[in-house]
Design an enzyme around this catalytic site. Structure first.
Site, short mmCIF file in Angstrom:
data_model
loop_
_atom_site.label_atom_id
_atom_site.label_comp_id
_atom_site.label_asym_id
_atom_site.label_seq_id
_atom_site.Cartn_x
_atom_site.Cartn_y
_atom_site.Cartn_z
N GLN A 103 4.77 -0.46 2.71
CA GLN A 103 4.33 0.50 3.72
C GLN A 103 4.15 -0.22 5.06
O GLN A 103 3.86 0.40 6.07
CB GLN A 103 2.98 1.11 3.33
CG GLN A 103 3.01 1.88 2.04
CD GLN A 103 1.59 2.21 1.58
OE1 GLN A 103 1.00 3.20 1.97
NE2 GLN A 103 1.04 1.36 0.74
N ASN A 104 4.29 -1.54 5.03
CA ASN A 104 3.99 -2.31 6.24
C ASN A 104 5.14 -2.29 7.23
O ASN A 104 6.30 -2.28 6.84
CB ASN A 104 3.66 -3.76 5.86
CG ASN A 104 2.43 -3.84 4.98
OD1 ASN A 104 1.69 -2.87 4.87
ND2 ASN A 104 2.22 -4.97 4.34
N VAL A 105 4.78 -2.32 8.49
CA VAL A 105 5.79 -2.28 9.55
C VAL A 105 5.83 -3.63 10.28
O VAL A 105 6.52 -3.78 11.28
CB VAL A 105 5.49 -1.14 10.56
CG1 VAL A 105 5.52 0.22 9.86
CG2 VAL A 105 4.14 -1.34 11.26
N ASP A 106 5.08 -4.62 9.75
CA ASP A 106 4.89 -5.86 10.50
C ASP A 106 6.04 -6.86 10.40
O ASP A 106 6.08 -7.85 11.14
CB ASP A 106 3.57 -6.54 10.07
CG ASP A 106 3.47 -6.81 8.56
OD1 ASP A 106 4.51 -7.04 7.92
OD2 ASP A 106 2.34 -6.80 8.03
N HIS A 121 7.74 2.94 6.01
CA HIS A 121 7.20 3.45 7.28
C HIS A 121 7.88 2.88 8.51
O HIS A 121 7.35 3.00 9.61
CB HIS A 121 5.68 3.18 7.35
CG HIS A 121 4.89 3.95 6.33
ND1 HIS A 121 3.59 3.66 5.98
CD2 HIS A 121 5.23 5.03 5.58
CE1 HIS A 121 3.17 4.51 5.06
NE2 HIS A 121 4.15 5.34 4.80
N CYS A 132 19.46 9.95 21.79
CA CYS A 132 20.80 9.67 21.25
C CYS A 132 20.73 9.05 19.85
O CYS A 132 21.76 8.80 19.23
CB CYS A 132 21.57 8.75 22.20
SG CYS A 132 20.82 7.12 22.35
N GLY A 188 -2.59 -4.55 -2.20
CA GLY A 188 -3.16 -4.39 -0.86
C GLY A 188 -2.95 -3.04 -0.21
O GLY A 188 -2.73 -2.97 0.99
N ASN A 214 -6.19 -5.95 -5.56
CA ASN A 214 -6.93 -5.50 -4.37
C ASN A 214 -8.35 -6.02 -4.50
O ASN A 214 -8.92 -5.99 -5.59
CB ASN A 214 -6.93 -3.95 -4.35
CG ASN A 214 -7.27 -3.40 -2.97
OD1 ASN A 214 -8.28 -3.76 -2.39
ND2 ASN A 214 -6.42 -2.53 -2.46
N PRO A 215 -8.95 -6.49 -3.40
CA PRO A 215 -10.34 -6.95 -3.52
C PRO A 215 -11.33 -5.80 -3.73
O PRO A 215 -12.46 -6.01 -4.15
CB PRO A 215 -10.61 -7.66 -2.18
CG PRO A 215 -9.54 -7.21 -1.26
CD PRO A 215 -8.38 -6.73 -2.07
P1 OAD Z 1 -5.16 0.35 4.39
O1 OAD Z 1 -5.71 -0.29 5.61
O2 OAD Z 1 -5.47 1.79 4.17
O3 OAD Z 1 -5.65 -0.42 3.09
C1 OAD Z 1 -5.61 -1.81 2.99
C2 OAD Z 1 -6.01 -2.20 1.58
O4 OAD Z 1 -5.85 -3.59 1.46
C3 OAD Z 1 -7.45 -1.87 1.20
O5 OAD Z 1 -7.49 -1.24 -0.06
C4 OAD Z 1 -8.14 -3.24 1.14
O6 OAD Z 1 -9.16 -3.30 0.14
C5 OAD Z 1 -6.95 -4.12 0.76
N1 OAD Z 1 -7.09 -5.54 1.16
C6 OAD Z 1 -7.78 -6.08 2.18
N2 OAD Z 1 -7.62 -7.41 2.21
C7 OAD Z 1 -6.81 -7.73 1.18
C8 OAD Z 1 -6.25 -8.95 0.68
N3 OAD Z 1 -6.53 -10.13 1.25
N4 OAD Z 1 -5.44 -8.90 -0.41
C9 OAD Z 1 -5.15 -7.71 -1.00
N5 OAD Z 1 -5.65 -6.54 -0.57
C10 OAD Z 1 -6.44 -6.53 0.50
O7 OAD Z 1 -3.59 0.07 4.40
P2 OAD Z 1 -2.40 0.86 3.67
O8 OAD Z 1 -2.81 1.32 2.32
O9 OAD Z 1 -1.22 0.00 3.80
O10 OAD Z 1 0.84 4.15 8.05
O11 OAD Z 1 -2.25 2.10 4.62
C11 OAD Z 1 -1.23 3.01 4.40
C12 OAD Z 1 -0.67 3.53 5.69
O12 OAD Z 1 -1.72 4.09 6.47
C13 OAD Z 1 -0.08 2.47 6.61
O13 OAD Z 1 1.26 2.16 6.29
C14 OAD Z 1 -0.16 3.10 7.94
C15 OAD Z 1 -1.57 3.65 7.85
O14 OAD Z 1 -1.90 4.64 8.67
C16 OAD Z 1 1.41 4.38 9.24
O15 OAD Z 1 1.19 3.74 10.23
C17 OAD Z 1 2.37 5.52 9.21
#
Ligand code: OAD
Length: 240
Positions: A103-106, A121, A132, A188, A214-215
């Site tokens: 889901q990451n865009v980085d 995403h 265009c 994550g 996940n933590p």
């Molecule tokens: P979130 O920010 O919602 O969730 C991040 C998750 O990573 C949480 O459950 C944390 O507990 C966990 N986390 C934090 N540190 C960690 C680590 N060191 N190792 C493993 N896990 C860790 O991010 P996403 O679930 O990716 O969409 O969010 C989904 C989408 O919502 C994103 O792609 C973005 C956002 O809005 C768009 O921009 C369209």
């Protein structure tokens, strides 16, 4: 079950797997210094991602939305992949059935050496012209003023915003991988944004053994086969 046993159990499943599917979210990049969307540090100037990552927000105030993406590009530009990204790239190089859906865009998975990446995403380093349709990789984008395409239309980030459909081919690829995976590793993600949120449940329904890293607990925790609490960087190196 204690952590060591969980990790050993997960390793066994992963190494016996013929088709491993990995789904990642912002948490896999947290140890690289990328702020997650939810949780502390998830806000930018008091806006949530849901306030800015929408077509309506862009229509209403494109300068604000581009300012946010400019800030994120600046933050991301100086960051590097962490051991979790590298562990997944190594796993892909082993050449067995392996699919990476993020889901990451980085762009950090690609920087770590992953090749086949299904970016649900989009990617923050690309722009897209709503006029265009041209998509371009523009790491060095001048955002001192709003960016325009040669055709005259205002460019937007090549990112899927809330309320928009995911790219069809990428979604199809991810769903095919889900339906044939025998093990799925979910790393994550807070598992609240669809369709990624339901992917683990779908994979499990079609027979995959699902492991979460996940933590924190997430809505998935009670619904997966094995949930391991911990940081992706440390855990994926041990698991993979
Ligand atoms: P979130 O920010 O919602 O969730 C991040 C998750 O990573 C949480 O459950 C944390 O507990 C966990 N986390 C934090 N540190 C960690 C680590 N060191 N190792 C493993 N896990 C860790 O991010 P996403 O679930 O990716 O969409 O969010 C989904 C989408 O919502 C994103 O792609 C973005 C956002 O809005 C768009 O921009 C369209």
């Amino acid at each position: 079950m204690e952590d060591a046993k969980r990790i050993a159990g997960a390793r066994e499943r992963i190494f016996a797997s013929a088709k491993l599917l990995v789904l990642t979210g912002a948490g896999i990049s947290a140890e690289s210094g990328v702020p997650t969307f939810r949780g502390s540090g998830g806000l930018w100037k008091n806006f949530r991602a849901e306030d800015l990552a929408t077509p309506e927000a862009f229509e209403r105030d494109p300068a604000l939305v581009w300012e946010w993406y400019g800030w994120r590009r600046e933050v991301l530009g100086g960051l590097s992949p962490n051991p979790a990204h590298f562990a997944l790239a190594d796993m892909e190089r082993r050449g067995r059935g392996f699919t990476l859906v993020t889901q990451n865009v980085d762009g950090l998975h690609a920087l770590a050496g992953s090749v086949n990446i299904l970016e649900l995403h989009g990617n923050i380093w690309r722009t897209r012209c709503p006029g265009c349709g041209v998509v371009a990789l523009e790491r060095e984008l001048d955002l001192s003023s709003l960016p325009y395409c040669g055709c005259g239309a205002l460019l937007r980030p090549d990112i899927v915003w809330f309320g928009e459909a995911l790219p069809e081919d990428i979604l199809r690829g991810a769903l095919m991988a889900l339906d044939s995976a025998d093990v799925m590793l979910v790393v994550g993600t807070s598992a609240v944004v669809e369709p990624a949120a339901s992917m683990a449940l779908r994979a499990r329904a079609s027979g995959a053994y699902v492991i979460e890293v996940n933590p924190e607990e997430t809505p998935l925790t009670g619904a997966v086969d094995l949930s391991i609490r911990g940081m992706a960087g440390e855990l994926l190196s041990r698991l993979l």
